[in-house]
Motif scaffolding. Structure first.
Motif, PDB file in Angstrom:
ATOM      1  N   LEU A 108       0.851  -1.362  -0.060  1.00 61.88           N
ATOM      2  CA  LEU A 108      -0.033   0.053   0.101  1.00 61.88           C
ATOM      3  C   LEU A 108       0.831   1.230   0.040  1.00 61.88           C
ATOM      4  O   LEU A 108       0.204   2.324   0.179  1.00 61.88           O
ATOM      5  CB  LEU A 108      -0.852  -0.157   0.985  1.00 61.88           C
ATOM      6  CG  LEU A 108      -1.982  -1.097   1.190  1.00 61.88           C
ATOM      7  CD1 LEU A 108      -2.995  -0.892   2.210  1.00 61.88           C
ATOM      8  CD2 LEU A 108      -2.962  -1.057  -0.124  1.00 61.88           C
ATOM      9  N   LYS A 109       2.208   0.975   0.033  1.00 64.27           N
ATOM     10  CA  LYS A 109       2.921   2.252  -0.323  1.00 64.27           C
ATOM     11  C   LYS A 109       2.695   2.917  -1.488  1.00 64.27           C
ATOM     12  O   LYS A 109       2.853   2.191  -2.772  1.00 64.27           O
ATOM     13  CB  LYS A 109       4.522   1.630  -0.013  1.00 64.27           C
ATOM     14  CG  LYS A 109       5.474   2.836  -0.246  1.00 64.27           C
ATOM     15  CD  LYS A 109       6.712   2.490  -0.181  1.00 64.27           C
ATOM     16  CE  LYS A 109       7.723   3.714  -0.221  1.00 64.27           C
ATOM     17  NZ  LYS A 109       9.323   3.233  -0.823  1.00 64.27           N
ATOM     18  N   GLY A 110       2.389   4.239  -1.530  1.00 63.76           N
ATOM     19  CA  GLY A 110       2.089   5.182  -2.570  1.00 63.76           C
ATOM     20  C   GLY A 110       0.564   5.075  -3.212  1.00 63.76           C
ATOM     21  O   GLY A 110       0.463   5.635  -4.111  1.00 63.76           O
ATOM     22  N   VAL A 111      -0.083   4.227  -2.633  1.00 66.27           N
ATOM     23  CA  VAL A 111      -1.502   4.255  -2.835  1.00 66.27           C
ATOM     24  C   VAL A 111      -2.229   5.460  -2.150  1.00 66.27           C
ATOM     25  O   VAL A 111      -1.615   6.292  -1.756  1.00 66.27           O
ATOM     26  CB  VAL A 111      -2.349   2.886  -2.554  1.00 66.27           C
ATOM     27  CG1 VAL A 111      -1.763   1.831  -3.218  1.00 66.27           C
ATOM     28  CG2 VAL A 111      -2.352   2.965  -0.888  1.00 66.27           C
ATOM     29  N   SER A 112      -3.582   5.721  -2.710  1.00 64.45           N
ATOM     30  CA  SER A 112      -4.183   6.997  -2.256  1.00 64.45           C
ATOM     31  C   SER A 112      -4.257   7.119  -0.768  1.00 64.45           C
ATOM     32  O   SER A 112      -4.207   6.120  -0.006  1.00 64.45           O
ATOM     33  CB  SER A 112      -5.587   6.867  -2.834  1.00 64.45           C
ATOM     34  OG  SER A 112      -6.391   5.912  -2.257  1.00 64.45           O
ATOM     35  N   TRP A 169      -6.917   5.169   1.291  1.00 67.37           N
ATOM     36  CA  TRP A 169      -6.413   3.793   1.708  1.00 67.37           C
ATOM     37  C   TRP A 169      -5.633   3.778   2.786  1.00 67.37           C
ATOM     38  O   TRP A 169      -5.839   2.852   3.828  1.00 67.37           O
ATOM     39  CB  TRP A 169      -5.961   3.003   0.465  1.00 67.37           C
ATOM     40  CG  TRP A 169      -6.804   2.097   0.135  1.00 67.37           C
ATOM     41  CD1 TRP A 169      -6.721   0.475  -0.123  1.00 67.37           C
ATOM     42  CD2 TRP A 169      -8.254   2.112  -0.725  1.00 67.37           C
ATOM     43  NE1 TRP A 169      -7.836  -0.007  -0.388  1.00 67.37           N
ATOM     44  CE2 TRP A 169      -8.988   0.966  -0.848  1.00 67.37           C
ATOM     45  CE3 TRP A 169      -9.006   3.287  -0.790  1.00 67.37           C
ATOM     46  CZ2 TRP A 169     -10.062   0.681  -1.409  1.00 67.37           C
ATOM     47  CZ3 TRP A 169     -10.352   3.091  -1.389  1.00 67.37           C
ATOM     48  CH2 TRP A 169     -10.944   1.965  -1.821  1.00 67.37           C
ATOM     49  N   LYS A 221       1.927  13.996  -9.818  1.00 66.93           N
ATOM     50  CA  LYS A 221       1.906  12.641  -9.595  1.00 66.93           C
ATOM     51  C   LYS A 221       0.774  11.986  -8.858  1.00 66.93           C
ATOM     52  O   LYS A 221       0.501  12.295  -7.936  1.00 66.93           O
ATOM     53  CB  LYS A 221       3.321  12.402  -8.679  1.00 66.93           C
ATOM     54  CG  LYS A 221       3.850  11.066  -8.724  1.00 66.93           C
ATOM     55  CD  LYS A 221       5.012  10.984  -7.838  1.00 66.93           C
ATOM     56  CE  LYS A 221       5.343   9.353  -7.494  1.00 66.93           C
ATOM     57  NZ  LYS A 221       6.096   9.369  -6.305  1.00 66.93           N
ATOM     58  N   PRO A 261      -1.450   8.746  -7.410  1.00 60.14           N
ATOM     59  CA  PRO A 261      -1.193   7.606  -6.695  1.00 60.14           C
ATOM     60  C   PRO A 261      -1.362   6.555  -7.332  1.00 60.14           C
ATOM     61  O   PRO A 261      -2.024   6.481  -8.409  1.00 60.14           O
ATOM     62  CB  PRO A 261      -2.256   7.756  -5.357  1.00 60.14           C
ATOM     63  CG  PRO A 261      -3.153   8.710  -5.992  1.00 60.14           C
ATOM     64  CD  PRO A 261      -2.694   9.343  -6.853  1.00 60.14           C
ATOM     65  N   LYS A 262      -0.415   5.462  -6.837  1.00 63.48           N
ATOM     66  CA  LYS A 262      -0.498   3.965  -7.830  1.00 63.48           C
ATOM     67  C   LYS A 262      -1.965   3.418  -7.395  1.00 63.48           C
ATOM     68  O   LYS A 262      -2.598   3.738  -6.323  1.00 63.48           O
ATOM     69  CB  LYS A 262       0.572   3.308  -7.380  1.00 63.48           C
ATOM     70  CG  LYS A 262       0.620   2.708  -6.059  1.00 63.48           C
ATOM     71  CD  LYS A 262       1.992   1.500  -6.096  1.00 63.48           C
ATOM     72  CE  LYS A 262       1.596   0.558  -4.691  1.00 63.48           C
ATOM     73  NZ  LYS A 262       2.491  -0.289  -4.492  1.00 63.48           N
ATOM     74  N   PRO A 263      -2.338   2.565  -8.269  1.00 65.52           N
ATOM     75  CA  PRO A 263      -3.804   1.953  -8.236  1.00 65.52           C
ATOM     76  C   PRO A 263      -3.611   0.934  -6.790  1.00 65.52           C
ATOM     77  O   PRO A 263      -2.676   0.428  -6.786  1.00 65.52           O
ATOM     78  CB  PRO A 263      -4.012   1.118  -9.258  1.00 65.52           C
ATOM     79  CG  PRO A 263      -2.797   1.337 -10.281  1.00 65.52           C
ATOM     80  CD  PRO A 263      -1.890   2.125  -9.777  1.00 65.52           C
ATOM     81  N   ILE A 264      -4.826   0.797  -6.157  1.00 61.27           N
ATOM     82  CA  ILE A 264      -4.686  -0.316  -5.224  1.00 61.27           C
ATOM     83  C   ILE A 264      -4.640  -1.765  -5.669  1.00 61.27           C
ATOM     84  O   ILE A 264      -4.939  -1.952  -6.840  1.00 61.27           O
ATOM     85  CB  ILE A 264      -6.117  -0.124  -4.233  1.00 61.27           C
ATOM     86  CG1 ILE A 264      -7.192  -0.392  -5.110  1.00 61.27           C
ATOM     87  CG2 ILE A 264      -6.070   1.031  -3.475  1.00 61.27           C
ATOM     88  CD1 ILE A 264      -8.527  -0.903  -4.512  1.00 61.27           C
ATOM     89  N   PRO A 265      -3.812  -2.626  -4.909  1.00 61.41           N
ATOM     90  CA  PRO A 265      -3.536  -3.914  -5.403  1.00 61.41           C
ATOM     91  C   PRO A 265      -4.839  -4.570  -5.383  1.00 61.41           C
ATOM     92  O   PRO A 265      -5.429  -4.772  -4.294  1.00 61.41           O
ATOM     93  CB  PRO A 265      -2.438  -4.403  -4.859  1.00 61.41           C
ATOM     94  CG  PRO A 265      -2.382  -3.743  -3.474  1.00 61.41           C
ATOM     95  CD  PRO A 265      -3.141  -2.325  -3.706  1.00 61.41           C
ATOM     96  N   TRP A 290     -11.528  -5.357  -1.401  1.00 59.57           N
ATOM     97  CA  TRP A 290     -11.160  -4.152  -0.315  1.00 59.57           C
ATOM     98  C   TRP A 290     -12.176  -3.796   0.706  1.00 59.57           C
ATOM     99  O   TRP A 290     -12.019  -3.705   1.881  1.00 59.57           O
ATOM    100  CB  TRP A 290     -10.431  -3.106  -0.829  1.00 59.57           C
ATOM    101  CG  TRP A 290      -9.014  -3.336  -1.206  1.00 59.57           C
ATOM    102  CD1 TRP A 290      -8.425  -3.797  -2.316  1.00 59.57           C
ATOM    103  CD2 TRP A 290      -8.027  -3.350  -0.413  1.00 59.57           C
ATOM    104  NE1 TRP A 290      -7.151  -3.807  -2.393  1.00 59.57           N
ATOM    105  CE2 TRP A 290      -6.656  -3.586  -1.125  1.00 59.57           C
ATOM    106  CE3 TRP A 290      -7.778  -2.947   0.817  1.00 59.57           C
ATOM    107  CZ2 TRP A 290      -5.508  -3.896  -0.486  1.00 59.57           C
ATOM    108  CZ3 TRP A 290      -6.423  -3.238   1.667  1.00 59.57           C
ATOM    109  CH2 TRP A 290      -5.354  -3.601   0.943  1.00 59.57           C
ATOM    110  N   PHE A 328     -12.373  -4.204   4.569  1.00 58.98           N
ATOM    111  CA  PHE A 328     -12.514  -3.216   5.783  1.00 58.98           C
ATOM    112  C   PHE A 328     -13.541  -3.774   6.587  1.00 58.98           C
ATOM    113  O   PHE A 328     -13.462  -3.582   7.726  1.00 58.98           O
ATOM    114  CB  PHE A 328     -13.131  -2.056   4.776  1.00 58.98           C
ATOM    115  CG  PHE A 328     -11.804  -1.349   4.096  1.00 58.98           C
ATOM    116  CD1 PHE A 328     -10.597  -1.409   4.201  1.00 58.98           C
ATOM    117  CD2 PHE A 328     -12.523  -0.394   3.053  1.00 58.98           C
ATOM    118  CE1 PHE A 328      -9.579  -0.827   3.620  1.00 58.98           C
ATOM    119  CE2 PHE A 328     -11.381   0.026   2.193  1.00 58.98           C
ATOM    120  CZ  PHE A 328     -10.103  -0.117   2.487  1.00 58.98           C
TER     121      PHE A 328
END
Lengths: 91, 188
Positions: free
Chosen positions: A62-66, A69, B3, B5-9, B15, B19
């Motif tokens: 999750l490093k770098g995600v929004s 989250w 920049k 954020p990268k997409p959630i995996p 997800w 939660f």
């Protein structure tokens, strides 16, 4: 600078696994200290929190995600650990 | 340039399930700590009857299974599908050992005449660890389906979505245990 670079080079998924194992062994070792003391409880919960951070950041990637989250995941971890510590301090 | 954020995996739906699960486990953990306030001696005495060795070994097994899942995703991203499936099988083996040890632990307690009705500590012990136990089994089933499909070559380097979804669920199971082990087995 040198120390920071070295830490960055050493910090990878393999060393994360190793740290998680070592922290688990520390938790296990501390279970033999027969002290109902606040300090031991705090150390154990800080260790659990640190392990949780590594799982969220490095295993879940999750490093770098929004920010949302990260807020949910780290927020959950922080609230749960903090609530446990407060409840143990109230005894 | 901005920049992003990268997409959630993995899958968004998974997800939301994660939660929801974390919320339920979190409430249970806090309830355990709060109920303990008025039952400290009973909780401490009962806790000392638990097998800490089994708890610690199980923690290492879950941490290791999660490590193998991460390695499987990395291998798939490098188009090493067979290697990726082997990592997943290693994760399944670690997780299965967890189930075996936990089953033995439940058997030990039941054989000693201890069950969910023995006292409040054991009510939490059985409720929390059994609830988690079923999550591990579900996680293993999900990993097995993904491992089989990976082994058969269904996924390529740019198709990590399913494995990341399965991995996210598995890591959640790991994260929950990371709190449960010190809380139920160690902290007094």
């Amino acid at each position: 600078m040198w120390l920071g670079d070295t830490v960055n080079k050493l910090y990878n998924i393999h060393t994360v696994w190793l740290m998680l194992v070592l922290l688990t062994l520390i938790t296990y070792g501390l279970s033999f200290i027969d002290a109902n003391g606040t300090a031991i409880m705090m150390i154990l919960m800080v260790v659990a929190f640190a392990k949780g951070v590594m799982i969220i950041r490095d295993y879940m990637e999750l490093k770098g995600v929004s920010l949302l989250w990260k807020l949910i995941m780290y927020g959950w971890l922080s609230i749960v650990c903090l609530a446990i510590v407060v409840a143990y301090l109230l005894v | 340039m901005k920049k992003y954020p990268k997409p959630i995996p993995g899958d968004l739906a998974m997800w939301f399930i994660i939660f929801a699960e974390l919320l339920v486990f979190g409430i249970f953990f806090i309830a355990y700590a709060v109920v303990r306030i008025n039952n400290v001696d009973m909780f401490n005495d009962s806790q000392l009857t638990l097998n800490r060795e089994m708890g610690a070994i199980n923690t290492i097994l879950l941490i290791t299974a999660s490590y193998f899942v991460v390695m499987a995703i990395h291998a798939l991203k490098n188009n090493k599908t067979k290697k990726s499936s082997h990592y997943l099988y290693a994760a399944i083996a670690s997780g299965s050992l967890f189930i075996l040890i936990k089953t033995l632990e439940f058997h030990d307690k039941m054989s000693a005449g201890i069950d969910i009705g023995t006292n409040t500590f054991y009510m939490f012990y059985f409720l929390l660890t059994l609830f988690h136990y079923f999550h591990v089994i579900l996680g293993l089933m999900i990993l097995f389906v993904v491992a089989l499909k990976t082994w058969k070559g269904h996924y390529k380097a740019d198709q990590t979505h399913a494995m990341e979804t399965a991995g996210s669920y598995w890591h959640m199971v790991d994260l929950v245990w990371i709190i449960m082990f010190p809380l139920i087995y160690v902290v007094r």
